[in-house]
Design a protein around this motif. Structure first.
Motif, PDB file in Angstrom:
ATOM      1  N   LEU A  98      79.111 127.884   6.890  1.00 14.83           N
ATOM      2  CA  LEU A  98      79.996 128.271   6.029  1.00 14.83           C
ATOM      3  C   LEU A  98      80.218 126.925   5.261  1.00 14.83           C
ATOM      4  N   TYR A  99      80.159 125.759   5.764  1.00 10.60           N
ATOM      5  CA  TYR A  99      79.727 124.832   4.748  1.00 10.60           C
ATOM      6  C   TYR A  99      79.203 125.073   3.971  1.00 10.60           C
ATOM      7  N   ILE A 100      77.723 124.772   4.102  1.00 10.19           N
ATOM      8  CA  ILE A 100      76.596 124.909   2.804  1.00 10.19           C
ATOM      9  C   ILE A 100      76.451 125.546   2.141  1.00 10.19           C
ATOM     10  N   VAL A 101      76.698 126.675   2.402  1.00 11.55           N
ATOM     11  CA  VAL A 101      77.049 127.894   1.364  1.00 11.55           C
ATOM     12  C   VAL A 101      78.281 128.249   0.707  1.00 11.55           C
ATOM     13  N   GLY A 102      78.894 127.708   1.195  1.00 12.18           N
ATOM     14  CA  GLY A 102      79.692 127.633   0.601  1.00 12.18           C
ATOM     15  C   GLY A 102      80.131 127.062  -0.777  1.00 12.18           C
ATOM     16  N   GLY A 103      79.411 125.704  -0.407  1.00 10.71           N
ATOM     17  CA  GLY A 103      79.336 124.589  -1.516  1.00 10.71           C
ATOM     18  C   GLY A 103      78.244 125.322  -2.594  1.00 10.71           C
ATOM     19  N   CYS A 104      77.053 125.706  -1.992  1.00  9.13           N
ATOM     20  CA  CYS A 104      76.048 126.432  -2.908  1.00  9.13           C
ATOM     21  C   CYS A 104      76.257 127.652  -3.502  1.00  9.13           C
ATOM     22  N   LEU A 105      78.091 128.235  -3.562  1.00 10.15           N
ATOM     23  CA  LEU A 105      78.087 129.589  -3.948  1.00 10.15           C
ATOM     24  C   LEU A 105      78.903 129.031  -4.899  1.00 10.15           C
ATOM     25  N   GLY A 132      69.580 134.360   0.554  1.00 16.28           N
ATOM     26  CA  GLY A 132      69.288 133.563   0.198  1.00 16.28           C
ATOM     27  C   GLY A 132      69.383 132.099   0.920  1.00 16.28           C
ATOM     28  N   MET A 133      70.609 131.639   0.679  1.00 19.27           N
ATOM     29  CA  MET A 133      71.315 130.471   0.930  1.00 19.27           C
ATOM     30  C   MET A 133      70.961 130.546   2.361  1.00 19.27           C
ATOM     31  N   LEU A 134      71.284 132.240   3.317  1.00 16.97           N
ATOM     32  CA  LEU A 134      71.723 131.907   4.577  1.00 16.97           C
ATOM     33  C   LEU A 134      70.251 131.728   5.559  1.00 16.97           C
ATOM     34  N   ILE A 135      69.451 132.428   4.224  1.00 16.67           N
ATOM     35  CA  ILE A 135      67.231 132.105   5.183  1.00 16.67           C
ATOM     36  C   ILE A 135      67.500 130.569   4.725  1.00 16.67           C
ATOM     37  N   SER A 136      67.724 130.398   4.071  1.00 16.39           N
ATOM     38  CA  SER A 136      67.288 128.163   3.922  1.00 16.39           C
ATOM     39  C   SER A 136      67.961 127.676   4.536  1.00 16.39           C
ATOM     40  N   VAL A 137      69.607 127.648   4.924  1.00 18.42           N
ATOM     41  CA  VAL A 137      70.243 127.003   5.911  1.00 18.42           C
ATOM     42  C   VAL A 137      69.710 127.365   7.800  1.00 18.42           C
ATOM     43  N   MET A 138      69.342 128.520   7.855  1.00 16.92           N
ATOM     44  CA  MET A 138      68.254 128.775   9.004  1.00 16.92           C
ATOM     45  C   MET A 138      67.100 127.829   8.405  1.00 16.92           C
ATOM     46  N   ILE A 139      66.276 127.768   7.694  1.00 18.10           N
ATOM     47  CA  ILE A 139      64.894 126.824   8.166  1.00 18.10           C
ATOM     48  C   ILE A 139      65.375 125.741   7.696  1.00 18.10           C
ATOM     49  N   ALA A 216      64.485 133.894  11.477  1.00 15.51           N
ATOM     50  CA  ALA A 216      64.677 132.850  11.232  1.00 15.51           C
ATOM     51  C   ALA A 216      66.248 132.497  11.989  1.00 15.51           C
ATOM     52  N   PHE A 217      66.688 133.285  12.245  1.00 16.14           N
ATOM     53  CA  PHE A 217      67.788 133.494  13.390  1.00 16.14           C
ATOM     54  C   PHE A 217      67.869 133.178  14.557  1.00 16.14           C
ATOM     55  N   ILE A 218      66.448 134.222  15.173  1.00 15.16           N
ATOM     56  CA  ILE A 218      66.168 134.322  16.646  1.00 15.16           C
ATOM     57  C   ILE A 218      65.910 133.157  16.366  1.00 15.16           C
ATOM     58  N   LEU A 219      65.004 132.419  15.924  1.00 18.55           N
ATOM     59  CA  LEU A 219      64.226 131.021  15.591  1.00 18.55           C
ATOM     60  C   LEU A 219      64.955 129.928  16.243  1.00 18.55           C
ATOM     61  N   PHE A 220      65.750 130.431  14.904  1.00 17.22           N
ATOM     62  CA  PHE A 220      67.207 129.051  15.841  1.00 17.22           C
ATOM     63  C   PHE A 220      67.263 128.288  16.621  1.00 17.22           C
ATOM     64  N   MET A 221      68.073 129.490  17.192  1.00 16.05           N
ATOM     65  CA  MET A 221      68.359 129.609  18.580  1.00 16.05           C
ATOM     66  C   MET A 221      67.606 129.623  19.883  1.00 16.05           C
ATOM     67  N   LEU A 222      66.152 130.011  19.900  1.00 13.93           N
ATOM     68  CA  LEU A 222      65.717 129.434  20.867  1.00 13.93           C
ATOM     69  C   LEU A 222      65.247 128.286  20.406  1.00 13.93           C
ATOM     70  N   VAL A 223      64.567 127.411  19.518  1.00 11.33           N
ATOM     71  CA  VAL A 223      64.501 126.091  18.668  1.00 11.33           C
ATOM     72  C   VAL A 223      66.610 125.596  19.737  1.00 11.33           C
ATOM     73  N   TYR A 224      67.408 126.078  19.140  1.00 11.07           N
ATOM     74  CA  TYR A 224      69.069 125.383  20.211  1.00 11.07           C
ATOM     75  C   TYR A 224      68.867 125.198  21.133  1.00 11.07           C
ATOM     76  N   LYS A 225      68.161 126.332  22.290  1.00 13.84           N
ATOM     77  CA  LYS A 225      68.337 125.971  23.371  1.00 13.84           C
ATOM     78  C   LYS A 225      67.467 125.283  23.823  1.00 13.84           C
ATOM     79  N   LYS A 226      66.347 125.461  23.196  1.00 17.27           N
ATOM     80  CA  LYS A 226      65.550 124.666  24.456  1.00 17.27           C
ATOM     81  C   LYS A 226      65.024 123.042  23.856  1.00 17.27           C
ATOM     82  N   ARG A 227      65.809 122.440  22.915  1.00 19.70           N
ATOM     83  CA  ARG A 227      65.600 121.489  22.395  1.00 19.70           C
ATOM     84  C   ARG A 227      66.724 120.441  22.420  1.00 19.70           C
TER      85      ARG A 227
END
Length: 231
Positions: A98-105, A132-139, A216-227
């Motif tokens: 919300l913060y990043i996409v809001g600022g970039c928008l 595009g921003m949502l995908i970039s935020v995930m990455i 990207a979202f699935i990978l984020f959730m997996l990484v967040y949970k594992k790391r």
């Protein structure tokens, strides 16, 4: 929703003390304004630099901002405190997004004003930018979580930014390279922005972007949970 709001407010407050993040929000809108008003070549569309810098903005700013914020909060221990406070991964990334996409928008809105787009063109431009921003935020978030320090996060973010942001520009000059660029979400964003016409936007562009976002979202959730949650 309450946790997302808290994270959002925290990031907005931190921006005032972090000039590097603030510069990322403003750099490309400022550059696009300078180039649009100062460079006028016969036959070149008035919004040429707006579209070019918009693709670079979408492919660079959210990645570096997200990776910087998360790696910094990991180092300071702030992220660990959030986890201990039962903040879920989707709530955390939701607040950051919300913060990043809001600022970039806001930056993209300024760019659309400079380009003198009609209301419909502006809406299409902002919606495409949003995806595009949502995908970039995930990455960027994945990079921030997987790396152990801000320095390492930067070393990973910069190559990713260069790849995603410059591929559309190179593809516009090289048809052979465009076939490779098709595999990247920023190429899809570029083609859609260059059209800004709902009747000309092909369905496979949107399908490709949705697939990118879900993965990207699935990978984020997996990484967040594992790391993080298992440390």
């Amino acid at each position: 929703m309450k946790n997302m709001t808290i994270i959002l407010k925290k990031q907005i407050k931190d921006t005032l003390n972090n000039k590097a993040i603030l510069i990322q929000f403003l750099l490309f809108p400022f550059m696009s304004a300078i180039m649009t008003f100062s460079v006028q070549i016969e036959g070149m569309p008035y919004d040429y630099f707006i579209k070019m810098f918009a693709c670079m903005y979408i492919g660079m700013a959210p990645i570096i901002i997200a990776s910087t914020i998360i790696s910094e909060e990991k180092e300071s221990g702030a992220l660990k405190m959030l986890i201990y406070s039962n903040v879920k991964g989707k709530e955390y990334i939701g607040g950051i997004a919300l913060y990043i996409v809001g600022g970039c928008l806001i930056g993209c809105f300024m760019m659309s004003l400079i380009a003198s787009y009609s209301l419909l063109e502006m809406i299409i431009f902002l919606l495409i930018s949003l995806i595009g921003m949502l995908i970039s935020v995930m990455i960027g978030s994945i990079i921030g979580i997987m790396t152990s320090s801000q320095m390492k996060a930067s070393s990973w973010s910069i190559p990713m930014m260069i790849i995603f942001s410059f591929i559309p520009m190179i593809s516009s000059f090289n048809e052979s390279f465009k076939k490779i660029g098709f595999l990247f979400y920023t190429q899809q964003i570029s083609e859609m922005i260059n059209t800004l016409d709902l009747t000309s936007i092909q369905s496979f562009h949107m399908i490709w972007l949705v697939i990118y976002f879900i993965l990207a979202f699935i990978l984020f959730m997996l990484v967040y949970k594992k790391r993080l949650t298992h440390q």
